[in-house]
Design a protein around this motif. Structure first.
Motif, short mmCIF file in Angstrom:
data_model
loop_
_atom_site.label_atom_id
_atom_site.label_comp_id
_atom_site.label_asym_id
_atom_site.label_seq_id
_atom_site.Cartn_x
_atom_site.Cartn_y
_atom_site.Cartn_z
N ILE A 186 -43.49 58.56 56.03
CA ILE A 186 -42.07 58.32 55.83
C ILE A 186 -41.21 59.27 56.66
O ILE A 186 -40.28 58.86 57.33
CB ILE A 186 -41.69 58.44 54.33
CG1 ILE A 186 -42.37 57.30 53.54
CG2 ILE A 186 -40.18 58.40 54.13
CD1 ILE A 186 -42.19 57.38 52.05
N GLY A 187 -41.52 60.54 56.63
CA GLY A 187 -40.75 61.54 57.36
C GLY A 187 -39.77 62.26 56.48
O GLY A 187 -40.09 62.64 55.35
N ALA A 229 -42.77 63.25 64.28
CA ALA A 229 -43.36 63.54 62.97
C ALA A 229 -42.29 63.65 61.89
O ALA A 229 -42.46 63.15 60.77
CB ALA A 229 -44.18 64.83 63.03
N MET A 230 -41.16 64.29 62.20
CA MET A 230 -40.09 64.45 61.22
C MET A 230 -39.45 63.11 60.86
O MET A 230 -39.09 62.88 59.71
CB MET A 230 -39.02 65.42 61.75
CG MET A 230 -39.45 66.86 61.78
SD MET A 230 -38.07 68.02 62.03
CE MET A 230 -37.56 67.61 63.70
N LEU A 231 -39.31 62.23 61.84
CA LEU A 231 -38.62 60.96 61.61
C LEU A 231 -39.51 59.86 61.08
O LEU A 231 -39.04 58.93 60.42
CB LEU A 231 -37.95 60.50 62.91
CG LEU A 231 -36.79 61.35 63.42
CD1 LEU A 231 -36.32 60.88 64.78
CD2 LEU A 231 -35.63 61.35 62.42
N ALA A 232 -40.83 59.93 61.37
CA ALA A 232 -41.73 58.84 60.99
C ALA A 232 -42.81 59.24 60.00
O ALA A 232 -43.47 58.38 59.42
CB ALA A 232 -42.36 58.24 62.24
N ALA A 242 -33.71 66.17 59.72
CA ALA A 242 -34.47 66.19 60.96
C ALA A 242 -33.62 66.68 62.13
O ALA A 242 -34.07 67.49 62.95
CB ALA A 242 -35.02 64.79 61.26
N GLN A 243 -32.37 66.23 62.18
CA GLN A 243 -31.49 66.65 63.27
C GLN A 243 -31.20 68.15 63.18
O GLN A 243 -31.22 68.87 64.18
CB GLN A 243 -30.19 65.86 63.25
CG GLN A 243 -29.33 66.12 64.48
CD GLN A 243 -27.89 65.69 64.29
OE1 GLN A 243 -27.26 66.03 63.29
NE2 GLN A 243 -27.36 64.95 65.25
N LYS A 244 -30.96 68.63 61.96
CA LYS A 244 -30.68 70.06 61.77
C LYS A 244 -31.85 70.92 62.24
O LYS A 244 -31.70 71.86 63.02
CB LYS A 244 -30.40 70.33 60.29
CG LYS A 244 -30.37 71.81 59.92
CD LYS A 244 -30.35 72.00 58.42
CE LYS A 244 -30.67 73.44 58.05
NZ LYS A 244 -30.69 73.65 56.59
N HIS A 269 -34.00 59.11 54.88
CA HIS A 269 -35.00 59.03 55.93
C HIS A 269 -34.43 58.48 57.23
O HIS A 269 -33.57 59.09 57.83
CB HIS A 269 -36.23 58.29 55.43
CG HIS A 269 -36.87 59.05 54.32
ND1 HIS A 269 -36.62 58.79 53.01
CD2 HIS A 269 -37.68 60.13 54.34
CE1 HIS A 269 -37.27 59.67 52.26
NE2 HIS A 269 -37.92 60.48 53.06
N ASN A 270 -34.88 57.35 57.72
CA ASN A 270 -34.51 56.99 59.08
C ASN A 270 -33.21 56.22 59.19
O ASN A 270 -33.00 55.47 60.13
CB ASN A 270 -35.66 56.21 59.74
CG ASN A 270 -36.80 57.13 60.01
OD1 ASN A 270 -36.60 58.25 60.42
ND2 ASN A 270 -38.01 56.71 59.73
N SER A 271 -32.32 56.40 58.23
CA SER A 271 -30.99 55.86 58.41
C SER A 271 -30.16 56.86 59.18
O SER A 271 -30.61 57.92 59.52
CB SER A 271 -30.36 55.58 57.05
OG SER A 271 -30.36 56.74 56.29
N GLY A 272 -28.91 56.54 59.45
CA GLY A 272 -28.06 57.47 60.20
C GLY A 272 -27.64 56.86 61.51
O GLY A 272 -26.47 56.76 61.80
N PHE A 273 -28.65 56.46 62.33
CA PHE A 273 -28.34 55.85 63.61
C PHE A 273 -28.96 54.46 63.75
O PHE A 273 -28.97 53.90 64.81
CB PHE A 273 -28.91 56.69 64.76
CG PHE A 273 -28.33 58.06 64.87
CD1 PHE A 273 -26.98 58.26 65.06
CD2 PHE A 273 -29.17 59.16 64.78
CE1 PHE A 273 -26.47 59.54 65.19
CE2 PHE A 273 -28.65 60.43 64.90
CZ PHE A 273 -27.31 60.63 65.11
#
Length: 481
Positions: free
Chosen positions: A100-101, A199-202, A107-109, A277-281
């Motif tokens: 999941i990540g 790895a952080m995102l997925a 992750a960006q921070k 998780h992988n929302s945001g962009f």
């Protein structure tokens, strides 16, 4: 260890294991200040003498808010001791949920802080060569700190840069040119940062090793179809665009740090409300880029920037002893309570006995604010019963283990890459409650967490719900130094 090692300091707990020995948490019994101490047995690891001195020499050249501070080393007979800042927030890999990540905002921070630390290192002419989530720690303020400089080296001195020859690192994070040699230092570290971003995102790694024998790597390198496969299909277009440029197979085509900092994903503010998780962009499905537009050999234009800051320290003197009994002063900074350590972090299970010896009254020490960690939980049975449940679960999962009396086991197995994976489970009585605490000893952090999740499912009927989020009370074992 003799009582006069450093007066007033005691070993509170073994935190983990490195290549040459243990990492121990050392507490000042008066102030509650904490330091991580890497202990090396030179009798057992004679080759470590040169390696450790090089590690300390390189590490002490660095002083940055996103790099673990090294206070120096001491050698006494057949033992070596390295003193390091203690990072109380744990390891970055513990924030990554397998498959999941983590939320994009986190992750960006962490990625910005990683790039800041790596940029500082490279300015100093130093390459890390083993960047991975297990070597990235978090301080009490949840800021990332790069640790473990055992493979670090100086690649630039006096304006002259040298190519590197030594093949080192961890295969899933290693750049393809490192396996071929010689290679340039900076692009190799940037590649590792790109894998960490994935790895952080997925919550998974893209390949076992970046070679022509690895189908996943060839799909990335030579095909336009990789975007339809994991981990890439889990990552939004903007982040995938950045990862693509950091993971260019040709080092000369790979993004430099200034280009990374100008990329839209790096500079754009992520909204926390989007942050699961992988929302945001994430682009709507209709707006996902076509496979032909996502080739690692193609580049588009990008833009924008980043920043951060450190703490003040008082000093405690520690001395270095070499084989000839020469003594070197080694400033040992002590700022309140916050210090850290290299590789595996077993979190604070500090002794009430130790803290009760404080001369500053009954006010709670700041060390009492303990770390929350995924890989532990409380159970509703006694420690003796818990060890039986645990061993039955390991048998059911066909995981080889050996008992560590009185209440612990060591699991020695292989991950899906056939690489060694070793982790320990300790069962502790914490003020009448039974804690099952897991710690990685060797291997990939994500693979360890996958095994932990399987074991946890087998023990679900005895686990106290939500207990992995509860800070742990103090452990009652202290060794005098």
């Amino acid at each position: 260890m003799s009582n006069d090692f450093v007066e007033g300091w005691a070993i509170a707990q073994t935190l983990g294991e490195g290549a040459f020995g243990e990492v121990q948490l050392v507490i000042n019994k008066t102030t509650g200040e904490a330091v991580a101490m890497k202990v090396i047995d030179f009798k057992k690891h004679e080759e470590a003498k040169k390696t450790i001195r090089k590690e300390v020499t390189v590490h002490r050249m660095l002083s940055d808010k996103h790099i673990i501070q090294c206070y120096g080393m001491r050698q006494e007979n057949d033992w070596g001791y390295i003193f390091l800042e203690y990072a109380r927030g744990g390891e970055l890999f513990d924030k990554i949920e397998p498959d999941i990540g983590m939320p994009v905002v986190e992750a960006q921070k962490y990625f910005k802080q990683l790039i800041s630390g790596v940029e500082y290192m490279h300015r100093k002419g130093i390459a890390h060569r083993d960047l991975k989530p297990e070597n990235l720690l978090l301080d009490v303020h949840d800021n990332l700190k790069i640790s473990d400089f055992g493979m670090a080296t100086i690649f630039r001195f006096g304006g002259q840069e040298r190519p590197l020859e030594k093949q080192c690192g961890t295969f899933p994070y290693i750049a393809p040119e490192v396996l071929l040699r010689p290679y340039s230092a900076e692009p190799a570290d940037i590649w590792s940062c790109g894998i960490i971003l994935v790895a952080m995102l997925a919550g998974e790694l893209p390949w076992d090793k970046p070679t022509s024998e690895c189908a996943e790597y060839l799909l990335w390198k030579d095909s336009n179809q990789y975007v339809d496969h994991t981990p890439w299909s889990k990552i939004d277009n903007t982040a995938l665009s950045l990862a693509r440029r950091m993971l260019m197979p040709l080092p000369s085509s790979r993004f430099t740090i200034p280009k990374i900092k100008k990329h839209r994903w790096f500079s754009k503010k992520v909204c926390r409300s989007l942050g699961s998780h992988n929302s945001g962009f994430v682009s709507p499905p209709s707006k996902r880029l076509r496979s032909s537009e996502m080739s690692p050999t193609k580049c588009n234009k990008v833009e924008k920037f980043s920043s951060s800051q450190p703490l003040e320290h008082s000093h405690l003197a520690i001395y270095e002893h070499d084989g000839n009994n020469s003594v070197y002063d080694c400033n040992f900074s002590t700022a309140g309570f916050s210090f850290s350590q290299p590789t595996q972090l077993d979190d604070l299970l500090i002794s009430t006995q130790l803290l009760s010896t404080q001369s500053c009254g009954s006010q709670p020490n700041s060390l009492q604010k303990l770390v929350r960690r995924m890989t532990r939980f409380f159970v509703s049975v006694t420690p003796e019963e818990a060890i039986n449940y645990l061993t039955m679960a390991l048998d059911k999962l066909m995981l080889p283990f050996k008992n560590n009396p009185p209440c612990g086991v060591t699991v020695t197995t292989s991950d899906r890459r056939k690489s060694p994976l070793v982790f320990k489970a300790n069962i502790l009585n914490m003020d009448g409650q039974t804690l099952v605490d897991f710690r990685l000893s060797k291997g990939c952090g994500l693979e360890f967490k996958k095994h932990f999740i399987m074991i946890k499912k087998c023990l679900n009927n005895i686990i106290i719900k939500g207990s992995s989020l509860v800070p742990v009370p103090y452990m009652n074992v202290v060794d005098e130094m």
